[in-house]
Design a protein around this motif. Sequence first.
Motif, PDB file in Angstrom:
ATOM      1  N   GLY A   9       3.833   9.606   1.744  1.00 43.64           N
ATOM      2  CA  GLY A   9       2.746   9.426   0.793  1.00 43.64           C
ATOM      3  C   GLY A   9       2.679  10.518  -0.258  1.00 43.64           C
ATOM      4  O   GLY A   9       2.367  10.255  -1.422  1.00 43.64           O
ATOM      5  N   TYR A  10       2.974  11.760   0.142  1.00 46.57           N
ATOM      6  CA  TYR A  10       2.918  12.868  -0.822  1.00 46.57           C
ATOM      7  C   TYR A  10       3.958  12.674  -1.921  1.00 46.57           C
ATOM      8  O   TYR A  10       3.679  12.855  -3.106  1.00 46.57           O
ATOM      9  CB  TYR A  10       3.151  14.184  -0.095  1.00 46.57           C
ATOM     10  CG  TYR A  10       3.182  15.387  -1.020  1.00 46.57           C
ATOM     11  CD1 TYR A  10       1.998  15.983  -1.442  1.00 46.57           C
ATOM     12  CD2 TYR A  10       4.396  15.913  -1.471  1.00 46.57           C
ATOM     13  CE1 TYR A  10       2.017  17.077  -2.294  1.00 46.57           C
ATOM     14  CE2 TYR A  10       4.427  17.003  -2.328  1.00 46.57           C
ATOM     15  CZ  TYR A  10       3.244  17.586  -2.730  1.00 46.57           C
ATOM     16  OH  TYR A  10       3.272  18.661  -3.579  1.00 46.57           O
ATOM     17  N   ALA A  11       5.179  12.276  -1.524  1.00 48.15           N
ATOM     18  CA  ALA A  11       6.238  12.049  -2.516  1.00 48.15           C
ATOM     19  C   ALA A  11       5.898  10.867  -3.419  1.00 48.15           C
ATOM     20  O   ALA A  11       6.165  10.894  -4.626  1.00 48.15           O
ATOM     21  CB  ALA A  11       7.570  11.821  -1.813  1.00 48.15           C
ATOM     22  N   GLN A  12       5.305   9.825  -2.853  1.00 50.71           N
ATOM     23  CA  GLN A  12       4.915   8.675  -3.668  1.00 50.71           C
ATOM     24  C   GLN A  12       3.863   9.061  -4.704  1.00 50.71           C
ATOM     25  O   GLN A  12       3.918   8.618  -5.852  1.00 50.71           O
ATOM     26  CB  GLN A  12       4.384   7.558  -2.768  1.00 50.71           C
ATOM     27  CG  GLN A  12       5.440   6.889  -1.918  1.00 50.71           C
ATOM     28  CD  GLN A  12       4.865   5.815  -1.024  1.00 50.71           C
ATOM     29  OE1 GLN A  12       3.645   5.623  -0.965  1.00 50.71           O
ATOM     30  NE2 GLN A  12       5.723   5.097  -0.314  1.00 50.71           N
ATOM     31  N   LYS A  13       2.927   9.884  -4.304  1.00 52.37           N
ATOM     32  CA  LYS A  13       1.833  10.261  -5.197  1.00 52.37           C
ATOM     33  C   LYS A  13       2.305  11.175  -6.323  1.00 52.37           C
ATOM     34  O   LYS A  13       1.848  11.062  -7.463  1.00 52.37           O
ATOM     35  CB  LYS A  13       0.722  10.938  -4.392  1.00 52.37           C
ATOM     36  CG  LYS A  13      -0.483  11.351  -5.220  1.00 52.37           C
ATOM     37  CD  LYS A  13      -1.547  11.988  -4.342  1.00 52.37           C
ATOM     38  CE  LYS A  13      -2.741  12.422  -5.172  1.00 52.37           C
ATOM     39  NZ  LYS A  13      -3.793  13.062  -4.322  1.00 52.37           N
ATOM     40  N   ASN A  14       3.231  12.093  -6.015  1.00 54.60           N
ATOM     41  CA  ASN A  14       3.620  13.114  -6.986  1.00 54.60           C
ATOM     42  C   ASN A  14       4.894  12.788  -7.753  1.00 54.60           C
ATOM     43  O   ASN A  14       5.079  13.293  -8.864  1.00 54.60           O
ATOM     44  CB  ASN A  14       3.796  14.461  -6.273  1.00 54.60           C
ATOM     45  CG  ASN A  14       2.492  15.025  -5.758  1.00 54.60           C
ATOM     46  OD1 ASN A  14       1.748  15.665  -6.481  1.00 54.60           O
ATOM     47  ND2 ASN A  14       2.208  14.767  -4.490  1.00 54.60           N
ATOM     48  N   PHE A  15       5.779  11.960  -7.188  1.00 57.54           N
ATOM     49  CA  PHE A  15       7.059  11.688  -7.838  1.00 57.54           C
ATOM     50  C   PHE A  15       7.312  10.201  -8.074  1.00 57.54           C
ATOM     51  O   PHE A  15       8.305   9.853  -8.714  1.00 57.54           O
ATOM     52  CB  PHE A  15       8.207  12.274  -7.011  1.00 57.54           C
ATOM     53  CG  PHE A  15       8.094  13.747  -6.773  1.00 57.54           C
ATOM     54  CD1 PHE A  15       8.401  14.650  -7.770  1.00 57.54           C
ATOM     55  CD2 PHE A  15       7.652  14.229  -5.546  1.00 57.54           C
ATOM     56  CE1 PHE A  15       8.292  16.008  -7.554  1.00 57.54           C
ATOM     57  CE2 PHE A  15       7.536  15.590  -5.322  1.00 57.54           C
ATOM     58  CZ  PHE A  15       7.850  16.484  -6.330  1.00 57.54           C
ATOM     59  N   ASN A  72       7.893   0.689  10.749  1.00 59.64           N
ATOM     60  CA  ASN A  72       6.984   1.634  10.101  1.00 59.64           C
ATOM     61  C   ASN A  72       7.648   2.291   8.894  1.00 59.64           C
ATOM     62  O   ASN A  72       7.033   2.455   7.836  1.00 59.64           O
ATOM     63  CB  ASN A  72       6.540   2.706  11.102  1.00 59.64           C
ATOM     64  CG  ASN A  72       5.622   2.147  12.170  1.00 59.64           C
ATOM     65  OD1 ASN A  72       4.802   1.287  11.900  1.00 59.64           O
ATOM     66  ND2 ASN A  72       5.759   2.635  13.392  1.00 59.64           N
ATOM     67  N   GLY A  73       8.903   2.667   9.038  1.00 56.64           N
ATOM     68  CA  GLY A  73       9.610   3.294   7.934  1.00 56.64           C
ATOM     69  C   GLY A  73       9.851   2.354   6.776  1.00 56.64           C
ATOM     70  O   GLY A  73      10.023   2.800   5.628  1.00 56.64           O
ATOM     71  N   LEU A  74       9.861   1.060   7.061  1.00 56.01           N
ATOM     72  CA  LEU A  74      10.074   0.081   5.995  1.00 56.01           C
ATOM     73  C   LEU A  74       8.972   0.124   4.945  1.00 56.01           C
ATOM     74  O   LEU A  74       9.167  -0.328   3.813  1.00 56.01           O
ATOM     75  CB  LEU A  74      10.178  -1.323   6.598  1.00 56.01           C
ATOM     76  CG  LEU A  74      10.741  -2.432   5.711  1.00 56.01           C
ATOM     77  CD1 LEU A  74      12.169  -2.120   5.309  1.00 56.01           C
ATOM     78  CD2 LEU A  74      10.688  -3.769   6.434  1.00 56.01           C
ATOM     79  N   GLU A  75       7.826   0.700   5.296  1.00 56.58           N
ATOM     80  CA  GLU A  75       6.730   0.825   4.332  1.00 56.58           C
ATOM     81  C   GLU A  75       7.113   1.706   3.150  1.00 56.58           C
ATOM     82  O   GLU A  75       6.517   1.597   2.077  1.00 56.58           O
ATOM     83  CB  GLU A  75       5.485   1.406   5.024  1.00 56.58           C
ATOM     84  CG  GLU A  75       4.877   0.491   6.069  1.00 56.58           C
ATOM     85  CD  GLU A  75       4.322  -0.790   5.469  1.00 56.58           C
ATOM     86  OE1 GLU A  75       3.811  -0.724   4.324  1.00 56.58           O
ATOM     87  OE2 GLU A  75       4.413  -1.838   6.113  1.00 56.58           O
ATOM     88  N   ASN A  76       8.107   2.575   3.318  1.00 64.15           N
ATOM     89  CA  ASN A  76       8.557   3.419   2.212  1.00 64.15           C
ATOM     90  C   ASN A  76       9.397   2.655   1.202  1.00 64.15           C
ATOM     91  O   ASN A  76       9.685   3.194   0.124  1.00 64.15           O
ATOM     92  CB  ASN A  76       9.377   4.596   2.758  1.00 64.15           C
ATOM     93  CG  ASN A  76       8.530   5.573   3.550  1.00 64.15           C
ATOM     94  OD1 ASN A  76       7.670   6.250   3.012  1.00 64.15           O
ATOM     95  ND2 ASN A  76       8.781   5.638   4.854  1.00 64.15           N
ATOM     96  N   LEU A  77       9.801   1.427   1.532  1.00 68.39           N
ATOM     97  CA  LEU A  77      10.686   0.659   0.650  1.00 68.39           C
ATOM     98  C   LEU A  77      10.033  -0.592   0.068  1.00 68.39           C
ATOM     99  O   LEU A  77      10.659  -1.303  -0.715  1.00 68.39           O
ATOM    100  CB  LEU A  77      11.946   0.235   1.417  1.00 68.39           C
ATOM    101  CG  LEU A  77      12.773   1.342   2.075  1.00 68.39           C
ATOM    102  CD1 LEU A  77      13.947   0.734   2.834  1.00 68.39           C
ATOM    103  CD2 LEU A  77      13.267   2.340   1.040  1.00 68.39           C
ATOM    104  N   VAL A  78       8.802  -0.892   0.439  1.00 67.83           N
ATOM    105  CA  VAL A  78       8.199  -2.170   0.060  1.00 67.83           C
ATOM    106  C   VAL A  78       7.987  -2.315  -1.448  1.00 67.83           C
ATOM    107  O   VAL A  78       7.871  -3.437  -1.951  1.00 67.83           O
ATOM    108  CB  VAL A  78       6.858  -2.379   0.797  1.00 67.83           C
ATOM    109  CG1 VAL A  78       7.076  -2.495   2.292  1.00 67.83           C
ATOM    110  CG2 VAL A  78       5.884  -1.234   0.491  1.00 67.83           C
TER     111      VAL A  78
END
Length: 287
Positions: free
Chosen positions: A97-103, A162-168
């Motif tokens: 989530g941190y990487a998604q928010k900032n990058f 669970n990790g698939l949420e990073n690719l949706v």
Amino acid sequence: MTIGSLYSRASSLAKEKEHEPCHRCVLRHSQAMKRCSAHVCAAVAVRRALSSGAAAPSVFTRFLLKLSHYFYDVENILDWNGWWRTQAVIRKNRLFGYAQKNFGNNVAAAYYILTLRGSFRFAGQSEWFRPDSRGRFSYDFMSTPDAGIEEVDLSGTLINHNGLENLVKQNKLRTLSVRGCPEVDDWFLAHLHVFGESLVELDLSHCPRITVGGLAALQNLRKLERLDISGLPRLQNPGLVRILLEEMLPHCQVSGVEYEQGLIQPESQEQTEDHHEASTHTGLRHL
């Protein structure tokens, strides 16, 4: 009942829930207690025999006691190993989530893939980003935050649903390979519907936890053209599964299994061959 009493009741229930042990912890603790009790009983029995003035235990008895010590330690090591592996799977598949928010979503997805020791290619580029043999990688992928990921290879990694949420958010994903991933299961396949309008090629070969129920969830991947289901040990009739998948996805080429695989049992096949041989011998006699 007032709002204050309802709030206090909810707070008490939440605290009880926090202190309530999980089912796995209770089960693991009870199993460990049973093994510990058996181990202690064996040791106490030998000590009583030695202190009572009876004859010294035989070499075989002492060997069994030493063996019980050894296997008790081995079981503890295996339990800890399983616990550490579970924690590693949870840690590797956490939401970035941190990487998604900032990058942004693209950079976060790329970083997640590389931390799993997978590889990927951005849309419109020919270069593949992959870590080295030690898991180290370059951060050059951060220079193109607006480029979506088109191809992903996560073969042999610990990815799960669970990790698939990073690719949706990767709506340009066309190729996905999870070949030989031990944590890919039916829940993982059920989450692939988010790529229904983009995914063209999917490799599910040699995933030990996939069943027919999970493959049925692929009906939402209407753009799928190539599907590999080879080496799935939990498919009892792979040939029939291939027929059903091709009926469900008429534009998809299913590979990895033959139509007759699992449909003709070995015994019936041998009987058929024996029948053909008998018919051949009978025909030769008539000649």
